[in-house]
Scaffold this active site. Structure first.
Site, mmCIF file in Angstrom:
data_model
loop_
_atom_site.group_PDB
_atom_site.id
_atom_site.type_symbol
_atom_site.label_atom_id
_atom_site.label_comp_id
_atom_site.label_asym_id
_atom_site.label_seq_id
_atom_site.Cartn_x
_atom_site.Cartn_y
_atom_site.Cartn_z
ATOM 1 C CE LYS A 112 -3.535 -2.737 0.776
ATOM 2 N NZ LYS A 112 -4.751 -2.876 0.012
HETATM 3 C C1 LIG Z 1 -0.841 -7.743 2.457
HETATM 4 C C2 LIG Z 1 -1.960 -7.693 1.476
HETATM 5 N N1 LIG Z 1 -1.961 -8.552 0.458
HETATM 6 C C3 LIG Z 1 -2.941 -8.544 -0.461
HETATM 7 C C4 LIG Z 1 -3.995 -7.671 -0.376
HETATM 8 C C5 LIG Z 1 -5.032 -7.692 -1.450
HETATM 9 O O1 LIG Z 1 -4.892 -6.574 -2.296
HETATM 10 P P1 LIG Z 1 -6.125 -6.024 -3.114
HETATM 11 O O2 LIG Z 1 -7.134 -5.584 -2.125
HETATM 12 O O3 LIG Z 1 -5.593 -4.906 -3.904
HETATM 13 O O4 LIG Z 1 -6.634 -7.159 -3.915
HETATM 14 C C6 LIG Z 1 -4.050 -6.764 0.689
HETATM 15 C C7 LIG Z 1 -5.150 -5.786 0.869
HETATM 16 O O5 LIG Z 1 -6.123 -5.736 0.210
HETATM 17 C C8 LIG Z 1 -2.995 -6.755 1.609
HETATM 18 O O6 LIG Z 1 -2.969 -5.869 2.590
HETATM 19 N N1 LIG Z 2 -6.350 -5.246 2.301
HETATM 20 C C1 LIG Z 2 -6.739 -3.902 2.339
HETATM 21 C C2 LIG Z 2 -8.219 -3.711 2.159
HETATM 22 C C3 LIG Z 2 -8.540 -2.380 1.579
HETATM 23 O O1 LIG Z 2 -8.024 -2.352 0.293
HETATM 24 P P1 LIG Z 2 -7.835 -1.098 -0.622
HETATM 25 O O2 LIG Z 2 -6.713 -1.494 -1.515
HETATM 26 O O3 LIG Z 2 -9.109 -0.896 -1.314
HETATM 27 O O4 LIG Z 2 -7.490 0.086 0.214
HETATM 28 C C4 LIG Z 2 -6.205 -3.310 3.622
HETATM 29 O O5 LIG Z 2 -5.159 -3.732 4.032
HETATM 30 O O6 LIG Z 2 -6.795 -2.457 4.212
#
Ligand SMILES: Cc1ncc(COP(=O)(O)O)c(C=O)c1O
Ligand SMILES: N[C@@H](CCOP(=O)(O)O)C(=O)O
Length: 465
Positions: A112
């Site tokens: 993120k």
């Molecule tokens: C460590 C981790 N891996 C994978 C994901 C999945 O990513 P996305 O929500 O973009 O599919 C998240 C959060 O959503 C995450 O925090």
């Molecule tokens: N896994 C995410 C969930 C929110 O996902 P986002 O990519 O839409 O912000 C988290 O860690 O909060």
């Protein structure tokens, strides 16, 4: 470049307005009116460029001159100066045709940070130019919250409210949200699941009066700029492995579908991507949907990869929009079904289009634990449980024709209990987070009640509701 809503009933916006809007006013998600594309020659010319240079090349068509190039370059440089690895998102080879793309070298140790550090700077810039302020609301299953709080802490023009599911994030994730000393940061523990948190955030956006009064903005991947920034590492890694003259496959641990959707966009932009593989944990709604064509919510189960404990996968709406040849009426029908009955059926043509682009697989908690142990034994590499979900699924979807890159979305030290129980190793936090677990926490516990959450946000934002 204009941005249009997947539901077709919100005004189309330019980049800066879409950036501040987060969710479209009709409840849909903004996407570019058309996908910019690079030629093979243009992608070849990116070889030898730094991460920051490729980021500028990839982002420019989306920003489309709304912020001048010099400022965009400066923001990119500043954002990625916070990363602790010179390559920003390095590739590590773990097998003859297997690679791990480490996305966790930012301040909060999750992928993120890559988008959030840039998003905070972009928003700050646009708000300052316009002489505006914003109240940011976000939902997190653990990682988005910490990354957003780190990126927005102390910023004069924004107050940030992060909703996380009470008792359902790892202790490290919780401390990253609750120990910030910044006065503009508010961590809210909601008695519910991540889906409850995300529904509350969307409900705040859909409450027109509240949205306008509070000047709401969003930092979840419902915000187009989050996806945009995540496209970059597909380019940097694929180019490092021979794109555009070689096809590369990616496996992505998936929850809200933002990260893998960025891969889909990279492919649309001309990147030579072979397979795009969705990896889910026991919360396998996306893997089931690809198999049956029916998107059907079941209860969320708590797993060792809590950030992926998600049922309402927001960005799947962006994919459905593409798969239905951008038919907003169809999206409104599907999303209406989801709201009413917790499910919808994807039409044959759209399902075929989705299956053409994606494969999917699931890893149970046992398989995740075994993958952590076996990978460590075979390669000496320590995976976090989210990445291990990806590695397990990648192994079942790889093919000799293309290198398989699994996205490492978090550092193992964010999930020490699961990692230790699988591998015997207690991963340590890096020095800049070392004292965090002892710091005093500050957060509010709330019921998943829209009126209560709005009242809290309204009385704590510097923009008074
Ligand atoms: C460590 C981790 N891996 C994978 C994901 C999945 O990513 P996305 O929500 O973009 O599919 C998240 C959060 O959503 C995450 O925090
Ligand atoms: N896994 C995410 C969930 C929110 O996902 P986002 O990519 O839409 O912000 C988290 O860690 O909060």
């Amino acid at each position: 470049m204009k941005y249009i809503s997947t539901r077709g009933e919100a005004p189309s916006l330019g980049f800066c307005d879409a950036l501040l809007a987060g969710l479209a006013s009709d409840g849909g998600l903004y996407v570019p009116q058309q996908w910019p594309a690079f030629t093979k020659k243009q992608i070849r010319a990116m070889r030898g460029m730094t991460y920051q240079q490729i980021a500028f090349a990839v982002l420019s068509p989306f920003v489309d001159g709304e912020i001048d190039d010099k400022t965009v370059r400066a923001m990119i440089d500043e954002a990625y100066a916070t990363f602790r690895h010179p390559a920003i998102t390095p590739l590590v080879q773990t097998g003859p045709n297997d690679f791990i793309l480490e996305l966790f070298h930012g301040t909060t140790l999750a992928f993120k940070d890559v988008a959030m550090q840039l998003l905070a700077r972009l928003m700050d810039h646009v708000l300052a130019e316009r002489g505006q302020r914003a109240t940011i609301v976000g939902a997190t299953s653990g990682d988005t919250g910490g990354a957003a709080i780190d990126a927005f802490a102390g910023r004069e023009r924004t107050d940030i409210f992060i909703l996380f599911p009470h008792g359902k994030v790892s202790p490290v994730q919780q401390r990253q949200m609750t120990t910030s000393a910044a006065g503009n940061v508010h961590a809210l523990a909601v008695r519910g699941t991540f889906d409850d948190c995300q529904n509350l955030v969307k409900a705040m956006f859909n409450d027109k009066g509240f949205r306008e009064r509070m000047q709401l903005s969003g930092v979840n991947s419902i915000n187009w700029a989050r996806i945009m920034a995540q496209i970059v590492y597909y380019f940097t890694s694929a180019i490092a492995l021979g794109a555009p003259d070689r096809k590369i496959s990616f496996t992505v641990p998936t929850g809200n579908f933002g990260d893998i959707f960025a891969g889909f966009v990279a492919k649309r932009m001309g990147l030579s991507i072979d397979r795009l593989v969705i990896a889910t944990n026991d919360n396998d709604i996306l893997a089931r949907t690809l198999k049956t064509g029916r998107y059907e919510m079941r209860g969320v189960v708590a797993t060792t990869s809590p950030s992926m404990d998600i049922q309402i996968s927001s960005n799947f709406e962006r994919l459905l929009f593409e798969a239905t040849d951008r038919d907003p009426a169809e999206i409104r029908t599907l999303m209406g079904g989801l709201k009413q009955s917790g499910s919808f059926q994807i039409g044959d043509k759209a399902l075929k289009a989705i299956r053409k682009e994606f494969r999917a697989g699931r890893a149970t908690q046992k398989q995740v634990a075994r993958t952590i142990a076996e990978t460590l034994e075979k390669t000496g590499y320590l995976l976090d449980p989210h990445t291990a979900t990806g590695v397990f699924v990648a192994a079942r979807n790889a093919r000799a024709a293309s290198p398989m890159v699994t996205l490492a979305t978090a550092h193992p030290a964010k999930f020490p209990d699961a990692v230790k129980s699988a591998s015997g190793i207690d991963p340590t936090l890096p020095p800049w987070l070392a004292g965090m677990m002892q710091r005093e926490e500050r957060y509010e516990i709330l019921d998943p009640d829209l009126a209560k959450v709005e009242a809290y946000v309204g009385s704590h934002s510097r923009i008074r509701g």
